[in-house]
Design an enzyme around this catalytic site. Structure first.
Site, PDB file in Angstrom:
ATOM      1  N   ARG A   1     -42.890  89.394-113.319  1.00 44.09           N
ATOM      2  CA  ARG A   1     -44.177  88.756-113.609  1.00 44.09           C
ATOM      3  C   ARG A   1     -45.308  89.450-112.839  1.00 44.09           C
ATOM      4  NH1 ARG A   1     -43.368  83.550-114.845  1.00 44.09           N
ATOM      5  NH2 ARG A   1     -41.782  83.432-113.226  1.00 44.09           N
ATOM      6  N   TYR A   2     -45.043  89.774-111.580  1.00 38.84           N
ATOM      7  CA  TYR A   2     -46.038  90.427-110.725  1.00 38.84           C
ATOM      8  C   TYR A   2     -45.604  91.880-110.542  1.00 38.84           C
ATOM      9  CZ  TYR A   2     -46.744  85.514-109.386  1.00 38.84           C
ATOM     10  OH  TYR A   2     -46.956  84.164-109.391  1.00 38.84           O
TER      11      TYR A   2
ATOM     12  N   ARG B   1     -42.906  92.831-107.495  1.00 37.74           N
ATOM     13  CA  ARG B   1     -41.674  92.084-107.204  1.00 37.74           C
ATOM     14  C   ARG B   1     -41.029  91.570-108.479  1.00 37.74           C
ATOM     15  NH1 ARG B   1     -46.351  89.764-105.849  1.00 37.74           N
ATOM     16  NH2 ARG B   1     -46.737  87.539-106.094  1.00 37.74           N
TER      17      ARG B   1
ATOM     18  N   CYS C   1     -26.077  75.690-109.755  1.00 35.88           N
ATOM     19  CA  CYS C   1     -26.663  75.228-108.498  1.00 35.88           C
ATOM     20  C   CYS C   1     -25.665  74.307-107.801  1.00 35.88           C
ATOM     21  CB  CYS C   1     -27.947  74.437-108.742  1.00 35.88           C
ATOM     22  SG  CYS C   1     -29.235  75.414-109.528  1.00 35.88           S
TER      23      CYS C   1
ATOM     24  N   CYS D   1     -31.659  69.251-109.314  1.00 43.83           N
ATOM     25  CA  CYS D   1     -32.839  68.467-108.977  1.00 43.83           C
ATOM     26  C   CYS D   1     -33.431  67.932-110.277  1.00 43.83           C
ATOM     27  CB  CYS D   1     -33.848  69.352-108.247  1.00 43.83           C
ATOM     28  SG  CYS D   1     -33.081  70.302-106.909  1.00 43.83           S
TER      29      CYS D   1
ATOM     30  N   CYS E   1     -36.472  69.904-111.747  1.00 42.67           N
ATOM     31  CA  CYS E   1     -36.379  71.371-111.740  1.00 42.67           C
ATOM     32  C   CYS E   1     -37.188  71.998-112.878  1.00 42.67           C
ATOM     33  CB  CYS E   1     -34.923  71.783-111.865  1.00 42.67           C
ATOM     34  SG  CYS E   1     -34.716  73.569-111.973  1.00 42.67           S
TER      35      CYS E   1
ATOM     36  N   ARG F   1     -36.671  74.866-114.020  1.00 41.80           N
ATOM     37  CA  ARG F   1     -35.749  75.634-114.864  1.00 41.80           C
ATOM     38  C   ARG F   1     -34.654  74.727-115.419  1.00 41.80           C
ATOM     39  NH1 ARG F   1     -35.964  80.151-110.795  1.00 41.80           N
ATOM     40  NH2 ARG F   1     -37.709  81.407-111.534  1.00 41.80           N
TER      41      ARG F   1
ATOM     42  N   ASP G   1     -44.189  70.998-111.627  1.00 38.75           N
ATOM     43  CA  ASP G   1     -44.364  71.724-112.892  1.00 38.75           C
ATOM     44  C   ASP G   1     -44.205  70.787-114.084  1.00 38.75           C
ATOM     45  OD1 ASP G   1     -44.713  74.502-112.016  1.00 38.75           O
ATOM     46  OD2 ASP G   1     -42.736  74.203-111.118  1.00 38.75           O
TER      47      ASP G   1
ATOM     48  N   ASP H   1     -48.129  76.610-110.341  1.00 33.05           N
ATOM     49  CA  ASP H   1     -47.637  77.678-111.213  1.00 33.05           C
ATOM     50  C   ASP H   1     -48.310  77.455-112.554  1.00 33.05           C
ATOM     51  OD1 ASP H   1     -45.862  79.922-111.439  1.00 33.05           O
ATOM     52  OD2 ASP H   1     -44.515  78.804-110.112  1.00 33.05           O
TER      53      ASP H   1
ATOM     54  N   LYS I   1     -48.713  81.948-109.789  1.00 36.10           N
ATOM     55  CA  LYS I   1     -49.130  80.839-108.911  1.00 36.10           C
ATOM     56  C   LYS I   1     -50.551  81.056-108.426  1.00 36.10           C
ATOM     57  CE  LYS I   1     -44.602  80.400-106.821  1.00 36.10           C
ATOM     58  NZ  LYS I   1     -44.158  81.602-107.534  1.00 36.10           N
TER      59      LYS I   1
HETATM   60  S1  SF4 Z   1     -34.807  73.304-108.202  1.00 38.03           S
HETATM   61 FE1  SF4 Z   1     -33.601  73.878-110.010  1.00 38.03          FE
HETATM   62  S2  SF4 Z   1     -32.846  75.931-109.539  1.00 38.03           S
HETATM   63 FE2  SF4 Z   1     -33.470  75.008-107.587  1.00 38.03          FE
HETATM   64  S3  SF4 Z   1     -31.608  74.014-106.761  1.00 38.03           S
HETATM   65 FE3  SF4 Z   1     -32.746  72.445-107.887  1.00 38.03          FE
HETATM   66  S4  SF4 Z   1     -31.814  72.504-109.942  1.00 38.03           S
HETATM   67 FE4  SF4 Z   1     -31.248  74.425-108.940  1.00 38.03          FE
END
Ligand code: SF4
Length: 350
Positions: A88-89, A92, A101, A105, A108, A110, A271, A308, A315
């Site tokens: 994206r940048y 990096r 994972c 979360c 999340c 993603r 997000d 973001d 960001k």
């Molecule tokens: S935020 Fe998303 S990618 Fe990061 S640990 Fe939690 S579930 Fe996994």
């Protein structure tokens, strides 16, 4: 105790309401669930507002999808030239080694891409192409291993990847984003720490931690093993309604991070991930919280509050602003606000 991966297990252990089982099953069918013992133990099952449960136990509110929410809110896909790389940048890239994972979360960004049903760890061939991409782009100064969570991989696999990255001349800095030190602190063995600490290239570890209770004695010991080995630790937190959206909790979190030698880096505004409206605050609330931190806490405890920008635009810091320009031409000057909210002209005269 093992990691809870089903709503039945969560209901059986008093961590989710059995009467909502059908709705929670619908949530779990779409978004992965994993709650390891280190985090399950922190939940008070008698507290319907427990901040740890709010982050990790599925909620029927996740079925409420808003029109402004996006399946790929930060635009990873639009910037992925080869499998596993997000560029994206200019200087990096992200290298996404696995969609798995240690904990999932509920907010999340993603969430549509992570979980056992969303794919497998990168194949050897895909990794070879990703490394070739990095080798052939001289402007790549930093490689960020993210995910999924790279630290769910074996020490052997991580050591091999880190060595290959460190051998690329123009890559000067390596970074790992992880939640493993709080979710499964026992994984941070001396062997794993040695695997991610490569010679000659600094490695930064950005830890995702949102509530001070996540920094248990075991998590603190895991962080100490990394810091003692010479890894540089950064804190990344997400501002979440009902979790850390008070000056007291956010302040305690930032201080706890610094006490563990973790420099608070970013406070992310939530997000627009699908089904996460119940966990998002508004930006004005975030700015007020940042002002409260500035007024009460050491400079070491100040993260940058960032958004973001949806669509993959990167960001941006979103304040609050302490400096305003006023007047015009020769009479122009600045007004700067101090930590008590008082305004001062700068320069004082002229
Ligand atoms: S935020 Fe998303 S990618 Fe990061 S640990 Fe939690 S579930 Fe996994």
């Amino acid at each position: 105790m093992t990691t809870f991966r089903t709503t039945a297990q969560l209901c059986d252990h008093g961590l989710a309401p059995p009467e909502q089982r059908a709705a929670l099953d619908a949530v779990a069918a779409r978004y992965a669930v994993a709650l390891p013992p280190a985090l399950a133990d922190l939940i008070d099952p008698n507290d319907p507002h427990d901040p740890i449960a709010r982050q990790f136990v599925p909620d029927a509110a996740e079925l409420d999808h808003r029109p402004e929410e996006l399946s790929d809110p930060i635009g990873d896909d639009a910037h992925s030239p080869v499998e596993g790389i997000v560029h994206r940048y200019p200087d990096r890239v992200l290298l996404k080694l696995t969609p798995i994972c240690a904990v999932y979360c509920r907010f999340c960004f993603r969430r549509e891409m992570v979980g056992p049903q969303k794919g497998k760890a990168m194949s050897a061939e895909a990794l070879m192409h990703a490394l070739d991409y990095i080798r052939s782009h001289q402007q790549i100064w930093e490689v960020i291993l993210t995910g999924g969570d790279p630290l769910v991989l074996s020490a052997r696999r991580l050591r091999a990847v880190m060595k290959q990255l460190a051998a690329i001349d123009h890559v000067k800095v390596l970074r790992i984003h992880t939640r493993v030190p709080v979710a499964e602190p026992a994984r941070l063995t001396a062997e794993l720490v040695r695997a991610i600490k490569v010679k000659g290239k600094p490695t930064y570890v950005a830890l995702h931690i949102n509530h001070p209770r996540e920094l248990t004695q075991a998590a603190r010991a895991a962080c100490a093993r990394m810091a003692d080995a010479g890894l540089v630790l950064l804190g990344q937190s997400v501002l979440l309604a009902g979790v850390n959206d008070t000056p007291e909790v956010l302040g305690d979190l930032m201080r706890a991070l610094v006490e563990c030698r973790i420099k608070p880096y970013y406070l992310h505004h939530g997000d627009l991930a699908p089904g996460t409206a119940h966990l998002r605050t508004d930006i004005a609330t975030g700015q007020d919280l940042m002002r409260a931190l500035r007024g009460r806490l050491s400079g070491l405890c100040q993260p940058t509050y960032v958004l973001d920008i949806p669509g993959g635009h990167g960001k941006s810091p979103i304040g609050p602003d302490y400096l305003a320009r006023t007047g015009s031409n020769g009479a122009a000057h600045f007004v700067v606000e101090d930590f008590n909210g008082r305004r001062h002209r700068y320069p004082p005269v002229g």
